[in-house]
Design an enzyme around this catalytic site. Structure first.
Site, PDB file in Angstrom:
ATOM      1  N   GLU A  49      -3.550   7.475   0.942  1.00 56.22           N
ATOM      2  CA  GLU A  49      -3.679   6.019   0.849  1.00 56.22           C
ATOM      3  C   GLU A  49      -2.986   5.315   2.015  1.00 56.22           C
ATOM      4  OE1 GLU A  49      -4.055   7.549  -3.408  1.00 56.22           O
ATOM      5  OE2 GLU A  49      -2.681   7.919  -1.721  1.00 56.22           O
ATOM      6  N   PHE A 111      -0.015   5.310 -18.363  1.00 58.62           N
ATOM      7  CA  PHE A 111      -0.145   6.334 -17.328  1.00 58.62           C
ATOM      8  C   PHE A 111      -0.615   5.696 -16.027  1.00 58.62           C
ATOM      9  CE2 PHE A 111      -2.890   9.536 -15.170  1.00 58.62           C
ATOM     10  CZ  PHE A 111      -1.881  10.418 -14.805  1.00 58.62           C
ATOM     11  N   GLN A 112       0.105   5.958 -14.944  1.00 55.57           N
ATOM     12  CA  GLN A 112      -0.169   5.453 -13.600  1.00 55.57           C
ATOM     13  C   GLN A 112      -0.161   3.924 -13.536  1.00 55.57           C
ATOM     14  OE1 GLN A 112      -3.672   7.497 -11.981  1.00 55.57           O
ATOM     15  NE2 GLN A 112      -2.315   9.085 -11.168  1.00 55.57           N
ATOM     16  N   MET A 470      13.056   8.662  20.348  1.00 55.86           N
ATOM     17  CA  MET A 470      13.807   7.410  20.413  1.00 55.86           C
ATOM     18  C   MET A 470      15.112   7.507  19.634  1.00 55.86           C
ATOM     19  SD  MET A 470      13.697   4.539  21.971  1.00 55.86           S
ATOM     20  CE  MET A 470      12.045   3.947  22.328  1.00 55.86           C
TER      21      MET A 470
END
Length: 559
Positions: A49, A111-112, A470
Site C-alpha cells: 500500500e 476485525f481490521q 546521508m
C-alpha cells in the site's frame, strides 16, 4: 433508477476523468474491486500500500492531475499514512479511498478496524467518512475539488463496506460550493504595484522559486518574467526545472546543499522575492540571518505560510501563475541591478558544484553528470531520499516543469521506485530515470514487479555506497565519525534481485569505462537496474551546517 455504492463510485471517478487507480485489495473493499473487474478504469496493482500512494504521488507530480488510491481497512489504511503525510508536505493532490468495516462495527474493535479519520486529520487537507450511500457522489466531487484547488493536497475518503453495497436513487450532483473553503487566486492590485516599486528601487534583487509555480502551471509565465526583469533566480529543491539550469540568470538550488552563488545571493540581496516556496529549514536554517537587511516579498496561495518563518514586508496571497501574469504586464529598470547580475555570475564561476575526479573509484557526482549528458537533460528524474537525491539536484541539468519527482518536505526513504513507476505511467512516452540509494532501494524494491506487468521501461540507477550515506555523512561531520548503524556490512545481490523481477541489470564499478557502459545501458529499450558501485566515503558538498546562515558553507571549493 437505483444504483449501488460501487456503481456510484465508478461513475463519480469517470466524471472526474480519472485515468487510473493505484491500490491493493482486501476484505473491506472487495465490493469496490468487483466493480473494477469490468475495467472501466484501469487499476495498477502495487505490491504494498505504501507503494500505491507513492506511485500516485509520482503520477500526480508528473501529470499535474490528482492521484487516486484505493486500499482496504486496518493495515491497508495505516500503510498509506507515510505517503499521505509526504503528499501533505509537498502539496500533492491525492484522493485516497480507504475501506472501513461495516457501519455497525465501527468503534467496536472489529476485525481490521482502524480510526483512519483520527489518524489522518493532521496529515490531510480534509477527510471524510461516508455514512449514507446517497452522500457518496457529493463527497467524491468535493474531495476532488478540495484536493486540486488552492494549496493542493491529499484528501481521504473512508468507506464502510456496507455503504458500498447499499442502493440509492441516482441524483444530479450540483456544482461544488463550500462556503468555508474559498481559495483566493487573484492577488490584490495594490500589492502588485508595491512589488514593482520594490523591484525598481532595488540594487540587489533575487527571485526564490518553489513548487508553487509547478502546482500553478506557471513555468512559461515565470520564464517570461525572468526575461523581462533580468533578476537572478534561486530555486528550492522542489522548484528545480522551472528555469533551465543553463539559463544565465539561474544561480542553482539554494539552502543546505545549494550552490555557493545561490546562497551568497540569498544573503546579500536587498530584495528577496519568494514565489511559491515556504522558507523551510533546509533552505533557511537561520531565518533571522536570511531576513536581515532586506525587503521580503512572499507570494503564496496559502496565507498560513506567509510570515510563518520569516517576517514579510509585502505579502501576496494568490495563485503564483496569476501573480506572475500581472507582473509580466509591468516594466522593470533592469539596469539598476546590472552590477548585481555580474557579481552573482562571478560567484558561479568562482565556485561551481565540483568534485575530485579519480580513476580509483566511481564518484556518484560523475555518474549523475554522465546520465544528464546521455539523456540530454530531458529525462523525468525520480529520486529516493539521501545523498543521491542531493547529487541529482546538483548535477542533473533540469530543463522542464515537473521534471524532478522527489520527496521534499517529509524526506521519505522508499519513495523513489514507486514514485518513478507512477511518473512513467503518467508519461509513457518519456524517458524516466529512477535514482535510488542502496538504503531506500531495500525499502520498496518490490514495486519493480510492476515494470514487467505494465510494460514500463525506466532505468533504475542504484547508487551503491554500501551505507545510509546521508546518515553516515552527518555522523562523520557532527558525531566524531561514530558510524552507528549506518554502514551495510552485508548486502543482498542486487543483480539477482533484478533477475528475480525478470529485469535486465548490470553492475558498474570501473571509473574508466563508466561512460561507455552507461551509454550502452541507456541504449536498451527495456527496463534495467543499473547498479553503480561508488565511493563509500563521499560527502555531499557544499553544506550549510544546521542552524548556520546560508553564507557559512563548508566544503566550498573556489577556483
Amino acid at each position: 433508477m437505483n444504483k449501488k455504492g460501487t456503481e456510484l463510485f465508478i461513475d463519480s471517478l469517470l466524471d472526474e476523468d480519472v485515468e487510473m487507480i493505484f491500490g491493493y485489495p482486501g476484505g473491506a473493499v472487495l465490493p469496490l474491486y468487483d466493480s473494477l473487474y469490468d475495467k472501466k478504469i484501469p487499476h495498477i496493482l502495487t505490491r504494498h500500500e505504501q507503494g500505491a500512494v507513492h506511485a500516485a504521488e509520482g503520477y500526480a507530480k508528473a501529470s499535474g492531475k490528482p492521484g487516486v488510491v484505493l486500499v482496504t481497512s486496518g493495515p491497508g489504511a495505516t500503510n498509506v499514512i507515510t505517503g499521505i503525510a509526504d503528499a501533505m508536505s509537498d502539496s500533492v493532490p491525492l484522493i485516497v479511498f480507504t475501506g472501513q468495516v461495516a457501519s455497525s462495527g465501527i468503534g467496536k474493535d472489529a476485525f481490521q478496524e482502524a480510526d483512519i479519520l483520527g489518524l489522518t486529520i493532521p496529515i490531510t487537507k480534509y477527510n471524510y467518512q461516508v455514512r449514507k450511500v446517497e452522500d457518496l457522489p457529493k463527497v467524491i466531487k468535493e474531495a476532488f475539488h478540495i484536493a486540486t484547488t488552492g494549496r493542493k493536497g491529499p484528501v481521504v475518503i473512508d468507506l464502510p463496506k456496507d455503504i458500498t453495497l447499499d442502493e440509492t436513487p441516482v441524483k444530479k450532483i450540483a456544482e461544488v460550493h463550500i462556503p468555508s473553503y474559498q481559495p483566493n487566486y487573484m492577488p490584490h492590485p495594490n500589492q502588485i504595484k508595491k512589488v514593482v516599486t520594490a523591484i525598481n528601487q532595488a540594487s540587489k534583487p533575487v527571485f526564490l522559486i518553489g513548487a508553487g509555480i509547478h502546482h500553478s502551471d506557471g513555468t512559461t509565465e515565470f520564464r517570461e518574467l525572468l526575461e523581462n526583469s533580468k533578476i537572478p533566480v534561486v530555486s528550492t529543491l522542489l522548484g528545480l526545472g522551472i528555469v533551465p539550469t543553463d539559463n544565465d540568470l539561474f544561480l542553482g538550488m539554494g539552502g543546505m546543499h545549494g550552490s555557493y552563488a545561490a546562497n551568497q545571493a540569498l544573503m546579500e540581496a536587498d530584495l528577496l522575492i519568494n514565489i511559491g516556496s515556504r522558507f523551510d529549514d533546509r533552505l533557511a536554517s537561520c531565518p533571522e540571518s536570511l531576513a536581515k537587511d532586506k525587503t521580503i516579498i512572499h507570494v503564496d496561495i496559502d496565507p498560513a505560510e506567509i510570515g510563518k518563518i520569516i517576517p514579510t514586508d509585502i505579502p501576496i496571497v494568490g495563485d503564483a501563475k496569476e501573480v506572475i501574469r500581472l507582473l509580466n504586464k509591468e516594466t522593470f529598470n533592469t539596469e539598476n541591478y546590472a552590477d548585481w547580475r555580474d557579481t552573482v555570475k562571478n560567484y558561479q564561476t568562482e565556485a561551481p558544484f565540483t568534485y575530485e575526479e579519480t580513476v580509483e573509484e566511481i564518484k556518484p557526482q560523475r555518474a549523475i553528470e554522465l546520465i544528464g549528458k546521455i539523456t540530454n537533460g530531458e529525462a523525468i528524474v525520480a529520486t529516493d531520499v539521501g545523498q543521491h537525491q542531493m547529487w541529482a539536484a546538483q548535477f542533473y541539468p533540469f530543463k522542464h516543469q515537473n521534471q524532478l519527482i522527489t520527496s521534499g518536505g517529509l524526506g521519505t526513504m522508499g519513495y523513489g521506485i514507486p514514485a518513478g513507476v507512477g511518473a512513467q505511467l503518467a508519461k509513457p512516452d518519456k524517458q524516466v530515470v529512477i535514482i535510488v540509494g542502496d538504503g531506500g532501494f531495500q525499502m520498496t524494491n518490490q514495486e519493480l514487479a510492476i515494470l514487467e506487468q505494465y510494460h514500463l521501461a525506466p532505468k533504475v540507477i542504484l547508487i551503491n555506497n554500501h551505507s545510509l550515506g546521508m546518515v553516515r555523512q552527518w555522523q562523520e561531520s557532527f558525531f566524531n565519525e561514530r558510524r552507528s548503524e549506518s554502514v551495510f556490512d552485508n548486502q543482498p545481490d542486487f543483480q539477482k534481485m533484478a533477475e528475480a523481477y525478470h529485469l535486465k541489470s548490470v553492475r558498474l564499478d570501473n571509473a574508466e569505462t563508466l561512460e561507455e557502459e552507461l551509454i550502452q545501458a541507456f541504449k536498451e529499450k527495456e527496463p534495467m537496474v543499473i547498479e553503480i558501485n561508488c565511493s563509500p566515503t563521499e560527502h555531499v558538498l557544499p553544506m550549510v551546517p544546521p542552524g548556520k546562515p546560508n553564507n557559512e558553507m563548508i566544503g566550498v571549493v573556489k577556483r
